[in-house]
Motif scaffolding. Structure first.
Motif, PDB file in Angstrom:
ATOM      1  N   ALA A  99      36.830  -3.196  28.207  1.00 19.69           N
ATOM      2  CA  ALA A  99      38.005  -2.847  27.405  1.00 19.69           C
ATOM      3  C   ALA A  99      39.079  -3.937  27.477  1.00 19.69           C
ATOM      4  O   ALA A  99      40.208  -3.734  27.030  1.00 19.69           O
ATOM      5  N   ARG A 100      38.714  -5.087  28.039  1.00 21.96           N
ATOM      6  CA  ARG A 100      39.631  -6.214  28.208  1.00 21.96           C
ATOM      7  C   ARG A 100      40.843  -5.848  29.074  1.00 21.96           C
ATOM      8  O   ARG A 100      41.974  -6.277  28.818  1.00 21.96           O
ATOM      9  N   LEU A 101      40.580  -5.026  30.083  1.00 26.63           N
ATOM     10  CA  LEU A 101      41.609  -4.619  31.034  1.00 26.63           C
ATOM     11  C   LEU A 101      41.148  -4.975  32.440  1.00 26.63           C
ATOM     12  O   LEU A 101      41.089  -4.143  33.337  1.00 26.63           O
ATOM     13  N   ALA A 102      40.803  -6.229  32.619  1.00 24.70           N
ATOM     14  CA  ALA A 102      40.247  -6.678  33.896  1.00 24.70           C
ATOM     15  C   ALA A 102      41.180  -6.333  35.050  1.00 24.70           C
ATOM     16  O   ALA A 102      42.385  -6.564  34.967  1.00 24.70           O
ATOM     17  N   PRO A 103      40.620  -5.785  36.136  1.00 21.62           N
ATOM     18  CA  PRO A 103      41.444  -5.474  37.298  1.00 21.62           C
ATOM     19  C   PRO A 103      42.062  -6.703  37.948  1.00 21.62           C
ATOM     20  O   PRO A 103      43.080  -6.604  38.601  1.00 21.62           O
ATOM     21  N   LEU A 104      41.458  -7.858  37.762  1.00 17.45           N
ATOM     22  CA  LEU A 104      42.005  -9.080  38.348  1.00 17.45           C
ATOM     23  C   LEU A 104      41.879 -10.218  37.352  1.00 17.45           C
ATOM     24  O   LEU A 104      40.824 -10.419  36.752  1.00 17.45           O
ATOM     25  N   VAL A 105      42.966 -10.929  37.186  1.00 15.06           N
ATOM     26  CA  VAL A 105      42.985 -12.111  36.322  1.00 15.06           C
ATOM     27  C   VAL A 105      43.564 -13.256  37.144  1.00 15.06           C
ATOM     28  O   VAL A 105      43.705 -13.145  38.352  1.00 15.06           O
ATOM     29  N   ASP A 106      43.929 -14.316  36.492  1.00 13.92           N
ATOM     30  CA  ASP A 106      44.500 -15.459  37.206  1.00 13.92           C
ATOM     31  C   ASP A 106      45.683 -15.014  38.060  1.00 13.92           C
ATOM     32  O   ASP A 106      46.517 -14.226  37.624  1.00 13.92           O
ATOM     33  N   VAL A 107      45.725 -15.530  39.255  1.00 11.43           N
ATOM     34  CA  VAL A 107      46.814 -15.214  40.171  1.00 11.43           C
ATOM     35  C   VAL A 107      47.563 -16.498  40.507  1.00 11.43           C
ATOM     36  O   VAL A 107      47.041 -17.591  40.358  1.00 11.43           O
ATOM     37  N   GLU A 108      48.790 -16.341  40.946  1.00 10.05           N
ATOM     38  CA  GLU A 108      49.573 -17.474  41.427  1.00 10.05           C
ATOM     39  C   GLU A 108      49.756 -17.288  42.921  1.00 10.05           C
ATOM     40  O   GLU A 108      49.991 -16.164  43.385  1.00 10.05           O
ATOM     41  N   THR A 109      49.638 -18.391  43.654  1.00 13.57           N
ATOM     42  CA  THR A 109      49.729 -18.298  45.109  1.00 13.57           C
ATOM     43  C   THR A 109      50.723 -19.298  45.669  1.00 13.57           C
ATOM     44  O   THR A 109      50.923 -20.374  45.098  1.00 13.57           O
TER      45      THR A 109
END
Length: 170
Positions: A99-109
């Motif tokens: 559904a294009r609602l990924a639980p994780l996408v690009d993160v910033e650290t």
């Protein structure tokens, strides 16, 4: 399917892929040490909140920022997971991805260390620790994207820290 000591579910494998991307030119030499830090419980003071995970690793403060879902996206995710308990199966993860609602996408650290390699050893260790924690409690992945529980009364389990043994049994 290959299993990982830190993640047996799709929820945890998202975090493993951040540490060990499938498409890489060469293996990151920091991975074995980062795994060792997580394995030896050197990732401490882990706090997971909407849009943010923080931890301490070897006296360095790590901050991982995760983009929040919009209100419309949170509502859509809430519809998918409403009937599920805390242990969300991989099928729910698959449905969210489709559904294009990924639980994780690009993160910033960010990390307080002075290492030049990004992600640094401490951030990688946090990825492994978060993989373990999300694997054990998949709703943490949804919390990171901003989906919170409507009411504490809806919990399917009572956290042990909230139980007073002197009054629990009457």
């Amino acid at each position: 399917m290959v299993t990982d000591e830190f993640a047996d579910s799709a929820w945890g494998r998202d975090w493993i892929r951040l540490a060990q991307p499938v498409r890489i030119a060469r293996v990151n030499p920091l991975i074995p040490r980062a795994r060792s830090l997580a394995r030896r419980h050197q990732v401490t003071e882990v706090v997971v909140a909407p849009g943010l995970a923080t931890a301490d690793v070897e006296a360095h403060a790590v901050r991982i920022t995760v983009p929040l879902w919009t209100t419309q996206q949170r509502d859509a995710v809430g519809m998918v997971v409403a009937a599920e308990h805390d242990d969300l199966p991989d099928a729910v993860h698959r449905d969210l991805v489709e559904a294009r609602l990924a639980p994780l996408v690009d993160v910033e650290t960010t990390c307080t260390c002075v290492g030049r390699t990004r992600p640094c050893l401490h951030v990688l260790a946090c990825f492994f620790e978060l993989a373990r924690r999300v694997d054990e409690r998949p709703r943490l992945a949804l919390l990171l994207r901003g989906l919170t529980r409507r009411e504490e009364a809806e919990l399917t389990r009572i956290p042990l820290a909230r139980i007073d043994p002197s009054t629990f049994y009457g």
